[in-house]
Design a protein around this motif. Structure first.
Motif, PDB file in Angstrom:
ATOM      1  N   THR A   8     -11.956  -5.967  -5.936  1.00 42.53           N
ATOM      2  CA  THR A   8     -10.509  -5.886  -5.881  1.00 42.53           C
ATOM      3  C   THR A   8     -10.004  -5.173  -7.120  1.00 42.53           C
ATOM      4  N   ALA A   9      -8.825  -4.639  -7.045  1.00 45.30           N
ATOM      5  CA  ALA A   9      -8.199  -3.955  -8.182  1.00 45.30           C
ATOM      6  C   ALA A   9      -6.904  -4.666  -8.514  1.00 45.30           C
ATOM      7  N   THR A  31      -6.748   4.346 -10.357  1.00 42.59           N
ATOM      8  CA  THR A  31      -6.951   5.035  -9.073  1.00 42.59           C
ATOM      9  C   THR A  31      -8.397   4.902  -8.611  1.00 42.59           C
ATOM     10  N   GLN A  34      -8.968   1.405  -7.266  1.00 42.05           N
ATOM     11  CA  GLN A  34      -8.393   1.228  -5.932  1.00 42.05           C
ATOM     12  C   GLN A  34      -9.302   1.830  -4.859  1.00 42.05           C
ATOM     13  N   ARG A  38     -11.128  -0.194  -1.770  1.00 39.67           N
ATOM     14  CA  ARG A  38     -10.996   0.150  -0.348  1.00 39.67           C
ATOM     15  C   ARG A  38     -12.354   0.368   0.296  1.00 39.67           C
TER      16      ARG A  38
END
Length: 500
Positions: A8-9, A31, A34, A38
């Motif tokens: 997770t971020a 970035t 993230q 994903r």
């Protein structure tokens, strides 16, 4: 089955008054985090490989916990918050635990750390803060694997040189384990040849004088006779009854010393039932002591002429082998009628007989396992003997394990404030290790109260699967999956009759 970690971020946090280069670097790292999150959230389409235990299944799929509890999808928005690692480990248990180290018996897998979990109460004592004794409580409902864990720990402990004692095996499940280890099993019951004389004098330990040892043996015999009488009478003994026991035992010991024999329970019961013997010892002729000892004589009669006749009122037909890796007392033929009194009396006699080895501080480190301990919680006399053994565990070098079904079994020892309830709760307090397998929903409140479980721990206990338990070791918590070797799985199978 391998489970991929879910990345997770967290929201971007940049210090106040940072320069542009620092801000650009922070945005670039955010970035990248993230994108990695994903990618990790996508389902894993690779074929999974089965682990060493075919029943080992992940609690949640590889994509994480489903539903609103997953905290994904933008529904949960929290402000940025900074905390130290000490605060984080308390706010989010199981996430930052370092384990107990590599020393000890291999148990299985730490579910959250995804690492091997080992445990040894003797190696932890003096090394782990708050670990004050080697005693263990193991609780879990039927079918969750608590018996397999107890047997697995006992079997693997022999590889470390520890010896295993099972004073009471009410279902006869430890017999096959003792046989595989080359140990000794004594089966007691109607029609069986096994005989144990609980008044046998143990071997004198090295370094103790003859007079001191004679006093110690007399003390143990009186404690045994008192426990047996209180169990049958279901009450405490009166002062004159204690005096009658003292006089009867001394007379029997003096007579057997002259004849070179061993005292028997029948000899003590005979003196208790003979007022003239008691009056002659006290120098009185009123007969008051004889009348006071009538209940005691009838209480001991059950072990001589009742349903337990012959098993404990005859010279021992077996001798204790201190070099055996395991010794178990098979009592599966007793206590099947719903009345546990006979089983408790037999367990009391067997425990007294085994104290010869348990009380020897030079016999090495040993495990003493009380299987199905819930059956003896209603008998104060046996609880007192267990408490004495719990208190002396460090000095004797023994690790006591108490196996029960529910934590509420401890509450059946008596009403609040009673002697039995205090003894049962004292046994729990003197266990630095508590292993909790799955509990029913109506038992969660009492379990949380007795053990001081947090909300997260209580929720975890309600959702535990087979072989998975909550280990609380000196205030530290672990969710551990017990792994069995195929040979152990076959040896510990208690459902053979159900699957035949």
């Amino acid at each position: 089955m391998s489970v991929r970690p879910r990345a997770t971020a967290s929201p971007l946090f940049t210090p106040h008054r940072a320069d542009r280069r620092t801000n650009r670097r922070a945005k670039a790292e955010f970035t990248a985090a993230q994108a990695k999150a994903r990618h990790a959230a996508r389902p894993d389409t690779r074929r999974t490989v089965s682990g060493p235990d075919p029943e080992l299944q992940p609690t949640y799929p590889a994509t994480g916990r489903p539903g609103p509890a997953s905290a994904r999808g933008g529904y949960l928005k929290l402000p940025v918050h900074r905390m130290t690692t000490a605060v984080a480990s308390g706010a989010y248990p199981f996430l930052a635990e370092g384990g107990l180290g590599a020393q000890g018996i291999y148990v299985g897998q730490d579910v959250h750390a995804e690492a091997a979990f080992t445990y040894d109460p003797f190696s932890l004592y003096g090394r782990l803060d708050g670990f004050t004794n080697p005693n263990i409580l193991l609780a879990g409902i039927i079918g969750m694997g608590k018996s397999a864990l107890a047997k697995s720990l006992a079997l693997r402990a022999t590889a470390f040189g520890y010896r295993i004692y099972v004073p009471c095996d009410p279902k006869g499940e430890w017999t096959v384990v003792a046989r595989e280890l080359g140990g000794q099993t004594i089966a007691l019951g109607p029609g069986l040849p096994g005989r144990l004389n609980p008044l046998d004098a143990p071997e004198k330990p090295y370094g103790i004088g003859d007079e001191d040892w004679t006093t110690e043996v007399r003390k143990r015999r009186l404690l045994l006779l008192g426990s047996l009488a209180k169990t049958v009478l279901r009450r405490e003994l009166h002062p004159m009854e204690h005096t009658a026991l003292d006089i009867a035992l001394d007379q029997v010991v003096a007579y057997t010393h002259q004849t070179g024999t061993t005292p028997l329970l029948g000899d003590v019961a005979y003196v208790l039932g003979s007022p003239q013997h008691l009056d002659a010892a006290t120098g009185e002729s009123s007969g008051r002591l004889g009348r006071a000892a009538e209940d005691l004589a009838h209480a001991l009669r059950r072990l001589i002429h009742g349903d337990l006749g012959g098993m404990f009122d005859a010279p021992s037909t077996v001798r204790f082998d201190p070099a055996a890796p395991m010794l178990s007392i098979d009592l599966c033929r007793l206590g099947g009628t719903g009345d546990d009194t006979g089983l408790v009396l037999a367990m009391t006699c067997a425990s007294a007989w085994m104290e010869a080895a348990i009380s020897d501080p030079t016999a090495g480190r040993r495990w003493v396992i009380y299987d199905e301990a819930w059956r003896v919680m209603r008998h104060v006399a046996l609880l007192e003997r267990m408490q004495s053994q719990w208190k002396l565990s460090r000095g004797l070098g023994i690790a006591n394990m108490m196996v029960i079904h529910r934590l509420s079994d401890l509450l059946t020892a008596g009403e609040a404030g009673s002697r039995g309830r205090a003894l049962a709760e004292g046994l729990l307090t003197d266990c630095s290790t508590r292993i909790i397998y799955r509990q029913e929903a109506d038992q969660l409140a009492s379990a949380a109260t007795l053990l001081g479980l947090t909300g997260v721990e209580t929720q975890a206990v309600s959702a535990l699967t087979k072989g998975r338990g909550l280990w609380k070791v000196a205030g530290r918590s672990f969710i551990t999956q017990h792994l069995l070797h195929p040979a152990e799985r076959e040896l510990f199978d208690t459902d053979a009759r159900m699957s035949a």
